[in-house]
Write a protein that holds these residues in place. Structure first.
Motif, PDB file in Angstrom:
ATOM      1  N   GLY A 183     -10.883 -11.419  -2.273  1.00 47.78           N
ATOM      2  CA  GLY A 183      -9.745 -12.137  -1.710  1.00 47.78           C
ATOM      3  C   GLY A 183      -8.407 -11.487  -1.985  1.00 47.78           C
ATOM      4  N   ASP A 184      -7.373 -12.260  -1.704  1.00 46.19           N
ATOM      5  CA  ASP A 184      -6.015 -11.787  -1.908  1.00 46.19           C
ATOM      6  C   ASP A 184      -5.624 -12.011  -3.353  1.00 46.19           C
ATOM      7  OD1 ASP A 184      -5.618 -11.206   0.870  1.00 46.19           O
ATOM      8  OD2 ASP A 184      -5.552 -13.368   1.191  1.00 46.19           O
ATOM      9  N   CYS A 185      -4.869 -11.105  -3.874  1.00 42.81           N
ATOM     10  CA  CYS A 185      -4.436 -11.234  -5.261  1.00 42.81           C
ATOM     11  C   CYS A 185      -3.207 -10.379  -5.440  1.00 42.81           C
ATOM     12  CB  CYS A 185      -5.547 -10.812  -6.202  1.00 42.81           C
ATOM     13  SG  CYS A 185      -5.977  -9.088  -6.081  1.00 42.81           S
ATOM     14  N   PRO A 186      -2.557 -10.429  -6.585  1.00 44.43           N
ATOM     15  CA  PRO A 186      -1.408  -9.558  -6.790  1.00 44.43           C
ATOM     16  C   PRO A 186      -1.749  -8.105  -6.465  1.00 44.43           C
ATOM     17  CG  PRO A 186      -1.498 -11.174  -8.518  1.00 44.43           C
ATOM     18  CD  PRO A 186      -2.772 -11.324  -7.715  1.00 44.43           C
ATOM     19  N   THR A 187      -0.821  -7.480  -5.743  1.00 44.16           N
ATOM     20  CA  THR A 187      -1.031  -6.135  -5.218  1.00 44.16           C
ATOM     21  C   THR A 187       0.255  -5.338  -5.373  1.00 44.16           C
ATOM     22  OG1 THR A 187      -2.518  -7.115  -3.577  1.00 44.16           O
ATOM     23  CG2 THR A 187      -1.847  -4.865  -3.183  1.00 44.16           C
ATOM     24  N   LEU A 188       0.126  -4.036  -5.555  1.00 45.60           N
ATOM     25  CA  LEU A 188       1.269  -3.148  -5.717  1.00 45.60           C
ATOM     26  C   LEU A 188       1.278  -2.120  -4.596  1.00 45.60           C
ATOM     27  CD1 LEU A 188       3.646  -2.330  -7.599  1.00 45.60           C
ATOM     28  CD2 LEU A 188       2.020  -0.837  -8.791  1.00 45.60           C
ATOM     29  N   TYR A 189       2.452  -1.952  -3.975  1.00 49.27           N
ATOM     30  CA  TYR A 189       2.654  -0.973  -2.904  1.00 49.27           C
ATOM     31  C   TYR A 189       3.855  -0.109  -3.234  1.00 49.27           C
ATOM     32  CZ  TYR A 189      -0.086  -4.291  -0.066  1.00 49.27           C
ATOM     33  OH  TYR A 189      -1.061  -5.129   0.416  1.00 49.27           O
ATOM     34  N   ALA A 190       3.803   1.169  -2.840  1.00 45.23           N
ATOM     35  CA  ALA A 190       4.974   2.044  -2.858  1.00 45.23           C
ATOM     36  C   ALA A 190       5.523   2.056  -1.431  1.00 45.23           C
ATOM     37  CB  ALA A 190       4.579   3.452  -3.286  1.00 45.23           C
ATOM     38  N   THR A 191       6.840   2.204  -1.300  1.00 42.68           N
ATOM     39  CA  THR A 191       7.435   2.252   0.038  1.00 42.68           C
ATOM     40  C   THR A 191       8.066   3.617   0.276  1.00 42.68           C
ATOM     41  OG1 THR A 191       9.706   1.598  -0.487  1.00 42.68           O
ATOM     42  CG2 THR A 191       8.068  -0.188  -0.274  1.00 42.68           C
ATOM     43  N   ASP A 192       8.476   3.838   1.506  1.00 44.75           N
ATOM     44  CA  ASP A 192       9.172   5.072   1.852  1.00 44.75           C
ATOM     45  C   ASP A 192      10.665   4.980   1.539  1.00 44.75           C
ATOM     46  OD1 ASP A 192       9.792   3.221   3.826  1.00 44.75           O
ATOM     47  OD2 ASP A 192       9.527   4.617   5.495  1.00 44.75           O
ATOM     48  N   ARG A 193      11.075   3.938   0.819  1.00 40.27           N
ATOM     49  CA  ARG A 193      12.484   3.739   0.454  1.00 40.27           C
ATOM     50  C   ARG A 193      12.697   3.875  -1.055  1.00 40.27           C
ATOM     51  NH1 ARG A 193      14.146  -1.595   3.818  1.00 40.27           N
ATOM     52  NH2 ARG A 193      14.019  -2.473   1.738  1.00 40.27           N
ATOM     53  N   ASP A 194      11.775   4.541  -1.756  1.00 41.33           N
ATOM     54  CA  ASP A 194      11.842   4.666  -3.220  1.00 41.33           C
ATOM     55  C   ASP A 194      11.897   3.304  -3.897  1.00 41.33           C
ATOM     56  OD1 ASP A 194      11.506   7.370  -3.663  1.00 41.33           O
ATOM     57  OD2 ASP A 194      13.643   7.830  -3.477  1.00 41.33           O
ATOM     58  N   THR A 195      11.075   2.408  -3.393  1.00 39.50           N
ATOM     59  CA  THR A 195      10.941   1.081  -3.979  1.00 39.50           C
ATOM     60  C   THR A 195       9.465   0.737  -4.082  1.00 39.50           C
ATOM     61  OG1 THR A 195      11.037  -0.055  -1.830  1.00 39.50           O
ATOM     62  CG2 THR A 195      13.135   0.257  -2.997  1.00 39.50           C
ATOM     63  N   TYR A 196       9.201  -0.344  -4.787  1.00 38.13           N
ATOM     64  CA  TYR A 196       7.861  -0.907  -4.857  1.00 38.13           C
ATOM     65  C   TYR A 196       7.902  -2.325  -4.314  1.00 38.13           C
ATOM     66  CZ  TYR A 196       6.702   2.967  -7.904  1.00 38.13           C
ATOM     67  OH  TYR A 196       6.502   4.223  -8.406  1.00 38.13           O
ATOM     68  N   LEU A 197       6.854  -2.706  -3.629  1.00 37.39           N
ATOM     69  CA  LEU A 197       6.664  -4.097  -3.251  1.00 37.39           C
ATOM     70  C   LEU A 197       5.600  -4.658  -4.183  1.00 37.39           C
ATOM     71  CD1 LEU A 197       6.704  -4.189   0.662  1.00 37.39           C
ATOM     72  CD2 LEU A 197       8.598  -4.262  -0.973  1.00 37.39           C
ATOM     73  N   VAL A 198       5.949  -5.742  -4.840  1.00 35.10           N
ATOM     74  CA  VAL A 198       5.052  -6.395  -5.785  1.00 35.10           C
ATOM     75  C   VAL A 198       4.679  -7.743  -5.192  1.00 35.10           C
ATOM     76  CG1 VAL A 198       4.739  -7.219  -8.145  1.00 35.10           C
ATOM     77  CG2 VAL A 198       6.232  -5.242  -7.697  1.00 35.10           C
ATOM     78  N   GLN A 199       3.430  -7.878  -4.825  1.00 31.96           N
ATOM     79  CA  GLN A 199       2.908  -9.133  -4.289  1.00 31.96           C
ATOM     80  C   GLN A 199       2.289  -9.890  -5.450  1.00 31.96           C
ATOM     81  OE1 GLN A 199       0.107  -8.639  -1.082  1.00 31.96           O
ATOM     82  NE2 GLN A 199      -0.802 -10.636  -1.428  1.00 31.96           N
ATOM     83  N   GLY A 200       2.788 -11.096  -5.696  1.00 38.61           N
ATOM     84  CA  GLY A 200       2.285 -11.854  -6.836  1.00 38.61           C
ATOM     85  C   GLY A 200       2.342 -13.345  -6.604  1.00 38.61           C
ATOM     86  N   TRP A 201       1.921 -14.067  -7.623  1.00 46.55           N
ATOM     87  CA  TRP A 201       1.868 -15.530  -7.546  1.00 46.55           C
ATOM     88  C   TRP A 201       3.274 -16.111  -7.599  1.00 46.55           C
ATOM     89  CZ3 TRP A 201      -1.314 -13.636 -11.848  1.00 46.55           C
ATOM     90  CH2 TRP A 201      -2.637 -13.379 -11.468  1.00 46.55           C
ATOM     91  N   LYS A 202       3.535 -17.098  -6.762  1.00 46.84           N
ATOM     92  CA  LYS A 202       4.791 -17.837  -6.833  1.00 46.84           C
ATOM     93  C   LYS A 202       4.851 -18.557  -8.174  1.00 46.84           C
ATOM     94  CE  LYS A 202       5.232 -18.662  -1.892  1.00 46.84           C
ATOM     95  NZ  LYS A 202       5.243 -19.687  -0.819  1.00 46.84           N
ATOM     96  N   ILE A 203       6.049 -18.700  -8.699  1.00 47.63           N
ATOM     97  CA  ILE A 203       6.232 -19.344  -9.999  1.00 47.63           C
ATOM     98  C   ILE A 203       6.655 -20.792  -9.787  1.00 47.63           C
ATOM     99  CG2 ILE A 203       7.562 -19.311 -12.136  1.00 47.63           C
ATOM    100  CD1 ILE A 203       7.783 -16.261 -11.725  1.00 47.63           C
ATOM    101  N   PHE A 204       5.869 -21.701 -10.338  1.00 45.77           N
ATOM    102  CA  PHE A 204       6.155 -23.127 -10.216  1.00 45.77           C
ATOM    103  C   PHE A 204       6.483 -23.769 -11.563  1.00 45.77           C
ATOM    104  CE2 PHE A 204       3.358 -22.167  -6.592  1.00 45.77           C
ATOM    105  CZ  PHE A 204       4.188 -22.564  -5.560  1.00 45.77           C
ATOM    106  N   ALA A 205       6.275 -23.069 -12.659  1.00 42.48           N
ATOM    107  CA  ALA A 205       6.510 -23.626 -13.998  1.00 42.48           C
ATOM    108  C   ALA A 205       8.016 -23.749 -14.240  1.00 42.48           C
ATOM    109  CB  ALA A 205       5.872 -22.749 -15.057  1.00 42.48           C
ATOM    110  N   ASN A 206       8.501 -24.985 -14.386  1.00 42.45           N
ATOM    111  CA  ASN A 206       9.938 -25.209 -14.556  1.00 42.45           C
ATOM    112  C   ASN A 206      10.502 -24.522 -15.783  1.00 42.45           C
ATOM    113  OD1 ASN A 206      10.396 -26.663 -12.251  1.00 42.45           O
ATOM    114  ND2 ASN A 206       9.923 -28.623 -13.203  1.00 42.45           N
ATOM    115  N   ASP A 207       9.761 -24.505 -16.900  1.00 43.42           N
ATOM    116  CA  ASP A 207      10.273 -23.865 -18.102  1.00 43.42           C
ATOM    117  C   ASP A 207      10.492 -22.371 -17.885  1.00 43.42           C
ATOM    118  OD1 ASP A 207       7.493 -23.608 -17.922  1.00 43.42           O
ATOM    119  OD2 ASP A 207       7.264 -23.379 -20.083  1.00 43.42           O
ATOM    120  N   LEU A 208       9.644 -21.743 -17.104  1.00 46.01           N
ATOM    121  CA  LEU A 208       9.789 -20.327 -16.794  1.00 46.01           C
ATOM    122  C   LEU A 208      10.923 -20.106 -15.799  1.00 46.01           C
ATOM    123  CD1 LEU A 208       8.785 -17.481 -17.243  1.00 46.01           C
ATOM    124  CD2 LEU A 208       6.981 -17.903 -15.579  1.00 46.01           C
ATOM    125  N   LEU A 209      10.998 -20.946 -14.778  1.00 45.35           N
ATOM    126  CA  LEU A 209      12.055 -20.804 -13.779  1.00 45.35           C
ATOM    127  C   LEU A 209      13.441 -20.956 -14.393  1.00 45.35           C
ATOM    128  CD1 LEU A 209      10.516 -22.754 -10.766  1.00 45.35           C
ATOM    129  CD2 LEU A 209      10.977 -20.307 -10.895  1.00 45.35           C
TER     130      LEU A 209
END
Length: 139
Positions: free
Chosen positions: A13-39
């Motif tokens: 399935g789908d899970c956190p994933t890491l991509y490099a871009t052609d703009r010298d950046t990374y796209l980080v696909q990850g879980w949305k954060i819902f924990a209020n203490d962390l936010l």
């Protein structure tokens, strides 16, 4: 924006994933954060968001020529190491349909873009002003 898949840490399935871009950046696909203490610990500018990813995801940086060892600093865009052993990564929220069409992102995940230079800085040993900040007692 062109993406190059660097890796994910699950075969199912789908899970956190890491991509490099052609703009010298990374796209980080990850879980949305819902924990209020962390936010509440985050300072997000307009257009930014944060995602949570397993620490092992960063091992895939080696496929882009970076050291795949542990981060030596925990500062923007890598905002925290959680008690559960995950990283919180903060960056510009990716809303552009072009790169999103190249990914499979379920509703419980989001994507942030972070600069390659910022990631490289986190992999380097702290020096100078960074060491002085560490030596100062917290208030």
């Amino acid at each position: 924006m062109k993406l190059r898949f660097l890796g994910k840490n699950s075969q199912v399935g789908d899970c956190p994933t890491l991509y490099a871009t052609d703009r010298d950046t990374y796209l980080v696909q990850g879980w949305k954060i819902f924990a209020n203490d962390l936010l509440m610990q985050l300072t997000l500018s307009q257009g930014e968001t944060a995602v949570e990813v397993p620490t092992e995801l960063c091992e895939h940086l080696g496929k882009d020529g970076l050291p795949s060892g542990k981060f030596k600093r925990l500062e923007g865009p890598l905002m925290a190491l959680t008690p559960g052993g995950t990283y919180v990564v903060q960056g510009r929220a990716v809303t552009d349909p072009e790169p999103l069409a190249q990914m499979s992102t379920p509703d419980y995940e989001s994507v942030v873009e972070v600069s390659k230079a910022a990631i490289i800085a986190l992999l380097e040993e702290p020096r100078g002003a960074d060491l002085q900040r560490r030596a100062q007692p917290a208030l």
